[in-house]
Design an enzyme around this catalytic site. Sequence first.
Site, PDB file in Angstrom:
ATOM      1  N   LYS A   1      13.604  42.694  -0.665  1.00 34.80           N
ATOM      2  CA  LYS A   1      12.914  41.669  -0.616  1.00 34.80           C
ATOM      3  C   LYS A   1      11.395  41.304  -1.614  1.00 34.80           C
ATOM      4  CE  LYS A   1      11.718  37.289   1.866  1.00 34.80           C
ATOM      5  NZ  LYS A   1      11.786  36.685   3.304  1.00 34.80           N
TER       6      LYS A   1
ATOM      7  N   GLU B   1       7.306  52.388   0.170  1.00 27.77           N
ATOM      8  CA  GLU B   1       8.031  53.142   1.068  1.00 27.77           C
ATOM      9  C   GLU B   1       9.215  53.298   0.026  1.00 27.77           C
ATOM     10  OE1 GLU B   1       6.946  51.391   2.959  1.00 27.77           O
ATOM     11  OE2 GLU B   1       6.704  52.020   5.049  1.00 27.77           O
TER      12      GLU B   1
ATOM     13  N   GLY C   1      13.913  38.844   5.609  1.00 23.13           N
ATOM     14  CA  GLY C   1      13.894  40.611   5.792  1.00 23.13           C
ATOM     15  C   GLY C   1      14.729  41.056   7.248  1.00 23.13           C
ATOM     16  N   ARG C   2      14.815  40.432   8.200  1.00 25.87           N
ATOM     17  CA  ARG C   2      15.872  41.459   9.524  1.00 25.87           C
ATOM     18  C   ARG C   2      16.906  40.914   9.612  1.00 25.87           C
ATOM     19  NH1 ARG C   2      10.535  39.657  10.193  1.00 25.87           N
ATOM     20  NH2 ARG C   2      10.449  38.085  11.762  1.00 25.87           N
TER      21      ARG C   2
ATOM     22  N   GLU D   1      10.711  42.395  15.714  1.00 28.54           N
ATOM     23  CA  GLU D   1       9.740  42.234  14.913  1.00 28.54           C
ATOM     24  C   GLU D   1       9.661  40.871  14.530  1.00 28.54           C
ATOM     25  OE1 GLU D   1      10.502  42.840  10.374  1.00 28.54           O
ATOM     26  OE2 GLU D   1       9.722  44.591  11.019  1.00 28.54           O
TER      27      GLU D   1
ATOM     28  N   HIS E   1      25.024  61.150  29.646  1.00 30.75           N
ATOM     29  CA  HIS E   1      24.068  62.181  29.829  1.00 30.75           C
ATOM     30  C   HIS E   1      23.023  62.629  29.358  1.00 30.75           C
ATOM     31  CE1 HIS E   1      28.777  63.335  31.589  1.00 30.75           C
ATOM     32  NE2 HIS E   1      29.375  62.298  30.135  1.00 30.75           N
TER      33      HIS E   1
HETATM   34  O1  LIG Z   1      12.775  43.557   1.794  1.00 27.89           O
HETATM   35  P1  LIG Z   1      11.138  44.583   1.986  1.00 27.89           P
HETATM   36  O2  LIG Z   1      10.040  43.000   1.119  1.00 27.89           O
HETATM   37  O3  LIG Z   1      10.930  46.206   0.979  1.00 27.89           O
HETATM   38  O4  LIG Z   1      10.930  44.386   3.211  1.00 27.89           O
HETATM   39  C1  LIG Z   1      11.124  45.931   3.904  1.00 27.89           C
HETATM   40  C2  LIG Z   1      10.547  45.101   5.686  1.00 27.89           C
HETATM   41  O5  LIG Z   1       8.933  45.193   5.577  1.00 27.89           O
HETATM   42  C3  LIG Z   1       8.563  44.190   6.356  1.00 27.89           C
HETATM   43  O6  LIG Z   1       8.391  43.888   5.778  1.00 27.89           O
HETATM   44  C4  LIG Z   1       8.206  45.046   7.029  1.00 27.89           C
HETATM   45  O7  LIG Z   1       7.130  45.221   7.234  1.00 27.89           O
HETATM   46  C5  LIG Z   1      10.174  43.689   7.383  1.00 27.89           C
HETATM   47  O8  LIG Z   1      10.129  42.231   8.080  1.00 27.89           O
HETATM   48  C6  LIG Z   1      11.200  44.183   6.204  1.00 27.89           C
HETATM   49  O9  LIG Z   1      12.490  43.759   6.957  1.00 27.89           O
END
Ligand SMILES: O=P(O)(O)OC[C@H]1O[C@](O)(CO)[C@@H](O)[C@@H]1O
Length: 544
Positions: free
Chosen positions: A202, A208, A262-263, A348, A379
């Site tokens: 987003k 990451e 995002g979620r 979240e 199990h």
């Molecule tokens: O889509 P982005 O901006 O990379 O964010 C990834 C995720 O990181 C968050 O902001 C949490 O760090 C989430 O809410 C979001 O889904």
Amino acid sequence: MGRKAAFAQLESHKDRVAKTTMRAMFASDPQRFSRFSAAHGDMLLDYSKNRIDAEALAALFAFARQVELEPRRDAMFRGEHLNETEDRAVLHTALRHQGDGAVMADGADVMPGVREVLGRMRSFVTAVRDGTIAGTGGAFADIVNIGIGGSDLGPVMATLALAPYTRPDLRCHYVSNVDGAHLADTLKGLDPARTLFIVASKTFTTDETMTNANSARAWLAGALGDAAVGDHFAAVSTNLAACDAFGIKADRIFGFWDWVGGRYSVWSAIGLPVALAVGFDVFEAFLRGAAGMDRHFRETPLEQNLPVILGLLGVWYRNAWGFATHAVLPYDQRLSRLPAYLQQLDMESNGKGVTLAGKPVGWATGPVIWGEPGTNGQHAFYQLIHQGTEVIPCDFLVAAIPHESLPPHHDKLLANVLAQSEALMLGKTEDEAIAELKGTGLDKGRIKALAPHKVFPGNRPSNTLMYRQLDPETLGALVALYEHKVFVQGTIWNVNSYDQWGVELGKQLAKALLPKVMGEASAGDHDSSTQGLLRHLHGLRARG
Ligand SMILES: O=P(O)(O)OC[C@H]1O[C@](O)(CO)[C@@H](O)[C@@H]1O
């Protein structure tokens, strides 16, 4: 009546209900199932196996009305800025809006933009699937989505859920973790010349994702040269300028908007890998299913409204009974990532400690969400659910009709899910345990010693959601059901379900720690634990 008084009233209902058991309530009321179940189309919610009676339920519905759930719900659909801390509308429902009508946000109709992106997604998906858009080595065989959190969990969950609609010659992979093992293991064996990367973020700043995207680009350029990068990358983001700066071709950038959390974004272009995997018609059916649940949420009286019922039962257990966790147990292997998806969606959203006005909440908020598919969980951890000291309300999910014709698998799956909710509700008394043991030929002393271990307290709550088949419409409806459940609970708890400030501190500290991990700066300003860990790390690295 304020919220505190309403929570106190729920507790007094709890005190009454706690004097009886579900076993007794079922025995005394042959209509219990029909009085405590509701449906949306083919999807049935049986909530009769809960510690609930008509009076307590009425108090929960009254609570929902007291906090103006319905006007607030309508305000969300109208595009009002419910996400106050970020001053944004909450309009993921517009992404699956059906028909030609307008959906307004900030004085403008958002639908032309939504339809434009959906149209571009359809063209891209169709062209990739028929090979018109191809890699430098021929039709794409592997798609690697690089994203994390909401830019990963929804597409991962939905791609797996819709596996019967996928093609074996177009495989979807998901890389999220900054742990290089994730990217390395995913790329192993892939042909760069037939691999398409989608960078999904987003913000297009998430560390990451950008780290993985840069390494993926280096992998591709290393194999095919810099000139090939443009043909092998697409991007999904609200930050179009950053996509462009990364080197993604303009016609492969798919946008969305800041009114999509995002979620809550699997319905947007974030769903691109899903659409590539299953085809655009199937993706649209997924959107239609969610839109159907939106209509149900908006139009059905609270008393028959599935997300409202699920949300209020969750409040009942979290606040009146103090149960801290909630298990989601799909008897549907293809929903194996649904619990992980719901962890982000729910935790979240409602893992908050202050009200909308920024004051400490005076009540418990979001529960810990967890789960695994049945029958595997049986199990593993069901022992604790049946006989442990924690009470864990459970959602069981199951389809009536499987995609596979593999008798007797599905009948066995169904028998198990029905058995589990029945066992949790009924339990087994000591007398029943002793009667069973008497038939085994054991002596009296042994029977007496064993009986307590064989007792099941029972009276353990569960919901069962049963649907016809896990098809795209049903999946859309299920996911939207849980989204709206989160909305209902956030409204009762008076928290902002649409921000996530709690993830920021860790990000800030990781940034500050990176040079210390790399040995480029002194760690003297950190606590002794962090310093000690860094010393140990550098010692281990020095030894190799
Ligand atoms: O889509 P982005 O901006 O990379 O964010 C990834 C995720 O990181 C968050 O902001 C949490 O760090 C989430 O809410 C979001 O889904």
